[in-house]
Design a protein around this motif. Structure first.
Motif, PDB file in Angstrom:
ATOM      1  N   GLN A  56       0.855  -1.186   0.000  1.00  0.00           N
ATOM      2  CA  GLN A  56       0.000   0.000   0.000  1.00  0.00           C
ATOM      3  C   GLN A  56       0.889   1.234   0.000  1.00  0.00           C
ATOM      4  O   GLN A  56       2.086   1.178   0.312  1.00  0.00           O
ATOM      5  N   ILE A  57       0.309   2.379  -0.366  1.00  0.00           N
ATOM      6  CA  ILE A  57       1.086   3.606  -0.546  1.00  0.00           C
ATOM      7  C   ILE A  57       1.804   4.012   0.734  1.00  0.00           C
ATOM      8  O   ILE A  57       2.938   4.515   0.706  1.00  0.00           O
ATOM      9  N   GLN A 127      -4.041  13.559   3.196  1.00  0.00           N
ATOM     10  CA  GLN A 127      -4.200  12.505   2.190  1.00  0.00           C
ATOM     11  C   GLN A 127      -3.556  11.201   2.657  1.00  0.00           C
ATOM     12  O   GLN A 127      -4.185  10.129   2.614  1.00  0.00           O
ATOM     13  N   ILE A 131      -5.498   7.670   3.429  1.00  0.00           N
ATOM     14  CA  ILE A 131      -5.234   6.580   2.492  1.00  0.00           C
ATOM     15  C   ILE A 131      -4.699   5.345   3.206  1.00  0.00           C
ATOM     16  O   ILE A 131      -5.078   4.211   2.889  1.00  0.00           O
ATOM     17  N   GLN A 132      -3.841   5.522   4.209  1.00  0.00           N
ATOM     18  CA  GLN A 132      -3.212   4.356   4.828  1.00  0.00           C
ATOM     19  C   GLN A 132      -4.186   3.552   5.699  1.00  0.00           C
ATOM     20  O   GLN A 132      -3.884   2.404   6.067  1.00  0.00           O
ATOM     21  N   PRO A 136     -11.007   6.820   1.382  1.00  0.00           N
ATOM     22  CA  PRO A 136     -10.607   7.482   0.145  1.00  0.00           C
ATOM     23  C   PRO A 136     -10.628   8.999   0.262  1.00  0.00           C
ATOM     24  O   PRO A 136     -11.445   9.573   0.993  1.00  0.00           O
ATOM     25  N   THR A 227      -9.358   1.264  -2.396  1.00  0.00           N
ATOM     26  CA  THR A 227      -9.395   2.594  -2.996  1.00  0.00           C
ATOM     27  C   THR A 227      -8.537   3.571  -2.193  1.00  0.00           C
ATOM     28  O   THR A 227      -8.646   3.639  -0.965  1.00  0.00           O
ATOM     29  N   ALA A 228      -7.698   4.311  -2.895  1.00  0.00           N
ATOM     30  CA  ALA A 228      -6.865   5.337  -2.257  1.00  0.00           C
ATOM     31  C   ALA A 228      -7.453   6.728  -2.475  1.00  0.00           C
ATOM     32  O   ALA A 228      -7.632   7.498  -1.528  1.00  0.00           O
ATOM     33  N   ARG A 229      -7.733   7.058  -3.718  1.00  0.00           N
ATOM     34  CA  ARG A 229      -8.232   8.393  -4.040  1.00  0.00           C
ATOM     35  C   ARG A 229      -9.437   8.289  -4.980  1.00  0.00           C
ATOM     36  O   ARG A 229      -9.593   7.306  -5.706  1.00  0.00           O
ATOM     37  N   THR A 246      -6.942   3.018  -7.108  1.00  0.00           N
ATOM     38  CA  THR A 246      -6.556   2.069  -6.068  1.00  0.00           C
ATOM     39  C   THR A 246      -5.067   2.205  -5.743  1.00  0.00           C
ATOM     40  O   THR A 246      -4.303   2.846  -6.467  1.00  0.00           O
ATOM     41  N   HIS A 247      -4.661   1.559  -4.650  1.00  0.00           N
ATOM     42  CA  HIS A 247      -3.228   1.491  -4.338  1.00  0.00           C
ATOM     43  C   HIS A 247      -2.490   0.813  -5.482  1.00  0.00           C
ATOM     44  O   HIS A 247      -1.375   1.226  -5.841  1.00  0.00           O
ATOM     45  N   THR A 250      -1.802   3.295  -8.382  1.00  0.00           N
ATOM     46  CA  THR A 250      -0.769   4.280  -8.073  1.00  0.00           C
ATOM     47  C   THR A 250       0.615   3.653  -8.026  1.00  0.00           C
ATOM     48  O   THR A 250       1.585   4.203  -8.582  1.00  0.00           O
TER      49      THR A 250
END
Length: 634
Positions: A56-57, A127, A131-132, A136, A227-229, A246-247, A250
C-alpha cells in the motif's frame, strides 16, 4: 486530411539546436507492433511491468522514515521568505497521529474525505493519513470554491458523494463553500484556523493524537485493490465523474515510470511543483515520485500566470530541481522569462535532467527555445518529452524515454500497458489496458460500463497517429479528441485539436485560446479568446481600456488579421482555412462550464453557450467592429 499540418519551420530562428543531447540513463526502446485482421494495431512494451514493491502507498512513507528520517520530504514557503520543511520521520509521526484521530471519530470508509484547498504540507499529510487506513480522499479544484460566485459545483459534489469530512486550509477564503457544504450534509469541517460556528476541529490538534494498536490493525488490512483516491474528471461533457484510484493503480504507475526512467534511482528527485493534487499529474506525478524515491517535493506558491510566474522562477533558481513536470503554459512563460534574463537558464539547466509536459500541445517555438537555452547553458540539449494519459490511466500510459527525434511526441506504451489503436481515417482511436487503469467510476455503474470496450480496454476518446509512419520507435503524436471534431456542410471533417494548435501559433501571445465553429456551416470560423493582460502590455494605448473596447481595437484586429492570413496561406484547404473570426469580449467562464478546472477549453460548451456569437460570426460582414472576414482570395 493529414494529421500533420505544418512542415518543419524553415527560418533559422526556429530551427532545432544541433547540440548533442545530455546523457540520461533511459531504458532501451523495445516495442512490439502487431496489426490484427480487423485492422486494429496492438502496441506493447516488450519489458513487462516489474514486481510491485509495496502493498500500500503508506509503505513508502514508513520505509523512508526508517531509512532517512531527517531527509526533507515536503517543504512549502514560509512568511519570512524561506521554507517550512518536514522530514520523513516527522511526517510519519503526524500522519499516524492524524490516522488515529480519524479512527477515533469512526469515519466510514465508504464516504470520502473532501479537500477544497490548494497543495500544502497539511493537505499532503491528510491525504496520506486517510489513504493508509482505507478512507478514500477526494481533492477537488480550489477554483470551484474561489472562482465561482455560487460554489455550485461544490454543492453538487457534496450532494452526490456525501463526504464524511471536508478540509479547507483557510476558513475565511473558503467560507462560502464551507457554509454551503455544511448546509447540505453531515461532514466534519476541519481547517488550519478556527472560525466560530463553522469549523469543527483544527488539523494541527489532530496531529498530536497518540496512535494505538487499532491503527496498526487497520493499516495491515489495506492492500493493493483498496481505494486510495477519488479524482474527478474535468466535467467538460457533464457532471464530473469520480475516478477510483486504487493502491495498485498508483504503485504500478510509479513502477512503470521508474522502469523506463531508471535514472530516477540514481539520486533522490528534487522537485518544485505547483500542479494541483486534484489532477492526476500533480498527485500521481510529482507527489508520488518524491514519496516513492525518498526525494523532496517543494510546493510552489507560484503558477504560470503573470502575477505569480516570478515566484516560480525565483524558486527554480534557488532550488535547481533535477526533474521538471509542467504544462505548456508554464513552459511558455519559462521561456519568456529566459528570453528576458538568459541567466535563468544558467541556473536551471545544469542540474535538470529531463522535462516532461502534458495536458495540451506545446508550441514548436517553445520546444526549440528550451533546447537552445539548455545547449547554451550546458553545451547539451535537455530531453523534452510528453505523455498521454488521463485521470483514468493514473498517470502516463505512454511516455518518452529516449532523446526525441520528433518534437512533441507522446512516446510509446510503458511497461505493463497495452495500447489498442482502432483505425479512424488517417489516425487511430487509442485505448489502454493494464494495472494502471482505473477499475471504474465511484457510484456510477453506467459510466463504468460505457468506459470499457468488449476486450476490457479503456476508451480514452483520444486520437493518435505515428510521428514517423513506418518507424514506430519515434513514438505517437496527438491527433485530437474524437468528440470535438465536426463536419462542415460540405461534408468535410474539421480536426479541431490540430487546426486549433496550428492557428494558435500564428496568434500568440494576444490570443489565449480558440474555439472553432461550427458544425454544418459552409466555412470554418474561429471564436478568439483574447489575452487581455498581454494585449495591454503589448499596446500601450490599451492600458486603461475595458475588455470590450480591446476586442474592437483596430491595431489588435489588424495584427490578428495578418496572423490569420499567414495561416490561411499555408493551410488553404476547406477544413483548415479560417473564413471568419470573432474577437470575444469576455474570457471563458468556469461557472458556465466553458473552461474546465484544469484550464482546458470546452469546445462544445462554448459553442452552446455562445450561440449568439456564432450567429453573429456567420452573419457578420467585413465592417463588423469585432469580426474579421476573409474572402476566398485572402
Amino acid at each position: 486530411m493529414s494529421t500533420t499540418l505544418r512542415p518543419e519551420p524553415a527560418d533559422l530562428a526556429t530551427q532545432r539546436s544541433t547540440a548533442p543531447f545530455r546523457a540520461v540513463r533511459f531504458a532501451p526502446v523495445e516495442i512490439d507492433v502487431r496489426q490484427r485482421d480487423d485492422g486494429v494495431v496492438m502496441v506493447t512494451n516488450r519489458q513487462p511491468l516489474g514486481e510491485l514493491p509495496v502493498r500500500q502507498i503508506g509503505d513508502y512513507l514508513r520505509r523512508h522514515a526508517r531509512q532517512k528520517p531527517e531527509q526533507t520530504f515536503l517543504a512549502e514557503p514560509d512568511p519570512q521568505g524561506g521554507w517550512t520543511r518536514l522530514g520523513y520521520a516527522q511526517a510519519r509521526r503526524r500522519v499516524d497521529g492524524l490516522s488515529q484521530w480519524l479512527l477515533d471519530r469512526k469515519l466510514p470508509d465508504d464516504r470520502p474525505i473532501m479537500v477544497l484547498s490548494e497543495n500544502s504540507i497539511h493537505h499532503a499529510l491528510l491525504q496520506l493519513a486517510a489513504i493508509q487506513i482505507g478512507i478514500p480522499v477526494m481533492p477537488i479544484s480550489a477554483a470551484y470554491s474561489l472562482m465561482s460566485r455560487t460554489c455550485s459545483k461544490v454543492g453538487s459534489l457534496v450532494r452526490r458523494f456525501q463526504p464524511s469530512l471536508i478540509y479547507a486550509s483557510d476558513p475565511v477564503r473558503y467560507g462560502n463553500a464551507l457554509r454551503l457544504a455544511k448546509s447540505l450534509g453531515e461532514a466534519l469541517l476541519v481547517s488550519d484556523k478556527p472560525e466560530d460556528g463553522l469549523i469543527d476541529a483544527l488539523l494541527q490538534d489532530a496531529f498530536e493524537t497518540a496512535p494505538t494498536a487499532e491503527l496498526e490493525r487497520r493499516y495491515e488490512r489495506i492492500g493493493l485493490d483498496d481505494t486510495a483516491r477519488l479524482l474527478l474528471t474535468s466535467g467538460s461533457t457533464g457532471d464530473p465523474k469520480a475516478v477510483i484510484m486504487t493502491h495498485r493503480n498508483t504503485i504500478a504507475s510509479g513502477v512503470l515510470w521508474d522502469q523506463v526512467w531508471p535514472f530516477l534511482n540514481d539520486r533522490p528527485p528534487v522537485l518544485l511543483d505547483w500542479l494541483p493534487w486534484n489532477h492526476t499529474a500533480g498527485t500521481h506525478g510529482t507527489f508520488s515520485m518524491a514519496l516513492r524515491h525518498g526525494g523532496t517535493l517543494y510546493i510552489d506558491d507560484g503558477k504560470p500566470v503573470p502575477q505569480l510566474i516570478g515566484r516560480s522562477i525565483a524558486h527554480l533558481r534557488e532550488l535547481r530541481p533535477n526533474v521538471m513536470v509542467n504544462v505548456p503554459r508554464g513552459l511558455d512563460m519559462l521561456v519568456a522569462s529566459m528570453e528576458a534574463d538568459p541567466s535563468i537558464a544558467d541556473d536551471l539547466f545544469p542540474n535538470l535532467e529531463v522535462i516532461i509536459y502534458g495536458g495540451a500541445a506545446l508550441s514548436s517555438a517553445t520546444l526549440h527555445k528550451l533546447e537552445h537555452f539548455s545547449a547554451m547553458a550546458t553545451g547539451r540539449r535537455i530531453p523534452i518529452t510528453s505523455s498521454l494519459g488521463s485521470t483514468e490511466t493514473t498517470m502516463p500510459a505512454t511516455m518518452g524515454w529516449w532523446p526525441p527525434e520528433t518534437l512533441g511526441t507522446l512516446g510509446l506504451p510503458a511497461p505493463g500497458v497495452e495500447a489498442k489503436l482502432v483505425p479512424d481515417g488517417e489516425r487511430y482511436e487509442v485505448r489502454f489496458r493494464g494495472e494502471i487503469i482505473t477499475p471504474g467510476y465511484y457510484l456510477d455503474p453506467q459510466a463504468c460500463q460505457a468506459a470499457f470496450d468488449e476486450e476490457g480496454f479503456l476508451k480514452t476518446g483520444d486520437a493518435v497517429a505515428w510521428a514517423t509512419p513506418g518507424t514506430p520507435e519515434h513514438g505517437l503524436v496527438y491527433a485530437g479528441r474524437l468528440a470535438e471534431n465536426f463536419k462542415l456542410s460540405t461534408g468535410t471533417w474539421v480536426h479541431v485539436a490540430i487546426v486549433r494548435g496550428e492557428l494558435l501559433e500564428y496568434l500568440r501571445p494576444c490570443v489565449a485560446d480558440i474555439v472553432l465553429a461550427a458544425p454544418n456551416q459552409h466555412a470554418l470560423g474561429a471564436l478568439l479568446f483574447i489575452d487581455f493582460n498581454r494585449v495591454r502590455k503589448q499596446f500601450s494605448e490599451c492600458a486603461e481600456l475595458s475588455d470590450e473596447a480591446i476586442a474592437r481595437h483596430g491595431p489588435l484586429k489588424d495584427l490578428l488579421a495578418q496572423g490569420i492570413r499567414e495561416y490561411n496561406a499555408r493551410f488553404p484547404g476547406s477544413s483548415t482555412r479560417i473564413a471568419r473570426a470573432l474577437l470575444l469580449e469576455s474570457p471563458p467562464s468556469i461557472d458556465a462550464g466553458e473552461i474546465t478546472d484544469k484550464g482546458h477549453i470546452n469546445q462544445r460548451g462554448v459553442l452552446a453557450l455562445r450561440d449568439q456569437a456564432v450567429q453573429r460570426l456567420y452573419c457578420a460582414d467585413a465592417d463588423g467592429d469585432d469580426c474579421l472576414v476573409f474572402d476566398s482570395g485572402a
